[in-house]
Design a protein around this motif. Structure first.
Motif, short mmCIF file in Angstrom:
data_model
loop_
_atom_site.label_atom_id
_atom_site.label_comp_id
_atom_site.label_asym_id
_atom_site.label_seq_id
_atom_site.Cartn_x
_atom_site.Cartn_y
_atom_site.Cartn_z
N TYR A 2 8.89 10.96 -12.64
CA TYR A 2 9.32 9.76 -13.35
C TYR A 2 9.89 10.20 -14.70
N GLU A 3 11.07 9.70 -15.04
CA GLU A 3 11.76 10.21 -16.22
C GLU A 3 12.64 9.15 -16.87
N ASP A 4 12.99 9.42 -18.12
CA ASP A 4 13.92 8.59 -18.88
C ASP A 4 14.99 9.52 -19.42
N PHE A 5 16.26 9.20 -19.22
CA PHE A 5 17.33 10.10 -19.60
C PHE A 5 17.41 10.33 -21.11
N LEU A 6 16.73 9.50 -21.91
CA LEU A 6 16.72 9.69 -23.35
C LEU A 6 15.52 10.50 -23.81
N PRO B 2 14.46 7.95 -12.28
CA PRO B 2 14.75 7.50 -13.64
C PRO B 2 14.41 6.02 -13.81
N PHE B 3 13.94 5.67 -14.99
CA PHE B 3 13.71 4.26 -15.31
C PHE B 3 13.83 4.08 -16.81
N THR B 4 13.70 2.85 -17.27
CA THR B 4 13.90 2.55 -18.69
C THR B 4 12.56 2.47 -19.40
N LEU B 5 12.35 3.39 -20.34
CA LEU B 5 11.12 3.39 -21.12
C LEU B 5 11.40 3.33 -22.62
N GLU C 48 14.64 -3.02 -11.64
CA GLU C 48 13.69 -2.88 -10.53
C GLU C 48 13.03 -1.50 -10.53
N ALA C 49 13.78 -0.46 -10.90
CA ALA C 49 13.20 0.87 -11.00
C ALA C 49 12.11 0.90 -12.07
N THR C 50 12.38 0.23 -13.17
CA THR C 50 11.40 0.16 -14.26
C THR C 50 10.18 -0.64 -13.84
N LYS C 51 10.40 -1.74 -13.18
CA LYS C 51 9.30 -2.56 -12.69
C LYS C 51 8.42 -1.77 -11.73
N GLU C 52 9.05 -1.03 -10.82
CA GLU C 52 8.29 -0.24 -9.86
C GLU C 52 7.46 0.83 -10.56
N ALA C 53 8.05 1.49 -11.56
CA ALA C 53 7.32 2.54 -12.28
C ALA C 53 6.11 1.96 -13.01
N PHE C 54 6.30 0.85 -13.70
CA PHE C 54 5.20 0.24 -14.44
C PHE C 54 4.11 -0.26 -13.49
N GLU C 55 4.51 -0.85 -12.37
CA GLU C 55 3.52 -1.34 -11.41
C GLU C 55 2.74 -0.20 -10.78
N ALA C 56 3.34 0.99 -10.74
CA ALA C 56 2.64 2.18 -10.21
C ALA C 56 1.67 2.76 -11.23
N GLY C 57 1.75 2.27 -12.47
CA GLY C 57 0.83 2.74 -13.49
C GLY C 57 1.43 3.80 -14.42
N VAL C 58 2.73 4.05 -14.32
CA VAL C 58 3.37 5.03 -15.19
C VAL C 58 3.46 4.46 -16.60
N GLN C 59 2.97 5.24 -17.57
CA GLN C 59 2.94 4.79 -18.95
C GLN C 59 3.77 5.67 -19.88
N GLY C 60 4.17 6.83 -19.43
CA GLY C 60 4.94 7.74 -20.26
C GLY C 60 5.81 8.63 -19.42
N THR C 61 6.74 9.30 -20.09
CA THR C 61 7.62 10.23 -19.39
C THR C 61 7.58 11.58 -20.08
N PRO C 62 7.71 12.66 -19.32
CA PRO C 62 7.77 12.66 -17.85
C PRO C 62 6.38 12.52 -17.24
N THR C 63 6.30 11.86 -16.10
CA THR C 63 5.09 11.82 -15.30
C THR C 63 5.41 12.50 -13.97
N VAL C 64 4.59 13.48 -13.61
CA VAL C 64 4.85 14.30 -12.43
C VAL C 64 3.73 14.12 -11.42
#
Length: 239
Positions: A86-90, A120-123, A203-219
């Motif tokens: 899980y990543e953010d291009f910034l 990738p998603f928006t964080l 939707e990518a961001t929603k999916e990441a947050f619903e999966a419990g991702v709180q920061g990037t990168p998450t591997v």
């Protein structure tokens, strides 16, 4: 003589001081955020393969590479291992991770040892529009040009990653230029990229947050959050 000019001057002075205080507070917050991200970048640069990776996300939902509509995969579906990033291009730490692992993961994927999915998603949208717009552009390229070109676009974005605290960020024309550089047809991707933030990124961001991702990168390695030394990651993937 009226006291109104003096009162007005005092009010304006107070407003100016308040504005300066708020500006200083925002700058301090940004420096703190950059310091956190910067530590990850420095550690990666110094330690390389022995960097100790600790995810900032806890209890992330178990998932395997290739199971999301909002990512791009490399490697064989029959590979013995899966890796999700899980990543953010910034995100500067994501850029450092890509620099440290990108070529080696591609080699392992080509050898059939791992199926890697980049999601990738928006964080980091608090820093400006680039986080959302780059993720959106990636979604457009993936849908219009396919996964191979989308992966090249992914790599180009990290190779040309802007600073998190930049005064201004690349816009749609720059993203279109990089998409074309990756092999996309400009006529196919321009309308979608010029649209800015789109449903794919949301939707990518929603999916990441619903999966419990709180920061990037998450591997996630084989469906589970990976924390440990990169040498342990390489050992798991190469054995």
């Amino acid at each position: 003589m009226s006291n109104k000019p003096k009162a007005q001057a005092k009010a304006e002075a107070r407003a100016a001081r308040l504005a300066e205080i708020k500006k200083a507070e925002k700058a301090a917050e940004r420096r703190r955020n950059l310091m956190i991200a910067g530590v990850a970048v420095v550690v990666l640069a110094i330690l390389g393969g022995v960097f100790y990776f600790v995810s900032r996300s806890n209890d992330v939902e178990a998932t395997d590479a290739g199971s999301s509509k909002y990512g791009v995969t490399i490697g064989s579906k029959d590979a013995p291992h899966t890796l999700v990033i899980y990543e953010d291009f910034l995100c500067p730490a994501c850029g450092a991770l890509e620099e440290a692992t990108g070529e080696r993961l591609t080699k392992l994927a080509d050898e059939g040892k791992v199926l890697v999915e980049y999601r990738p998603f928006t964080l980091l949208d608090r820093f400006g529009p680039y986080s959302a717009e780059s993720a959106s552009a990636f979604g457009v390229v993936l849908e219009e040009s396919g996964p191979e070109i989308a992966k090249k676009f992914h790599d180009i974005l990290y190779a040309n990653q802007p600073a998190e605290d930049a005064e201004s960020f690349p816009g749609s024309d720059w993203l279109i230029e990089k998409a074309v550089e990756a092999g996309a047809d400009e006529a196919a991707v321009r309308p979608g990229i010029e649209e800015g933030e789109n449903d794919w990124a949301k939707e990518a961001t929603k999916e990441a947050f619903e999966a419990g991702v709180q920061g990037t990168p998450t591997v996630l390695l084989d469906g589970e959050t990976f924390t440990g030394k990169y040498e342990d990651l390489w050992k798991a993937l190469e054995d």
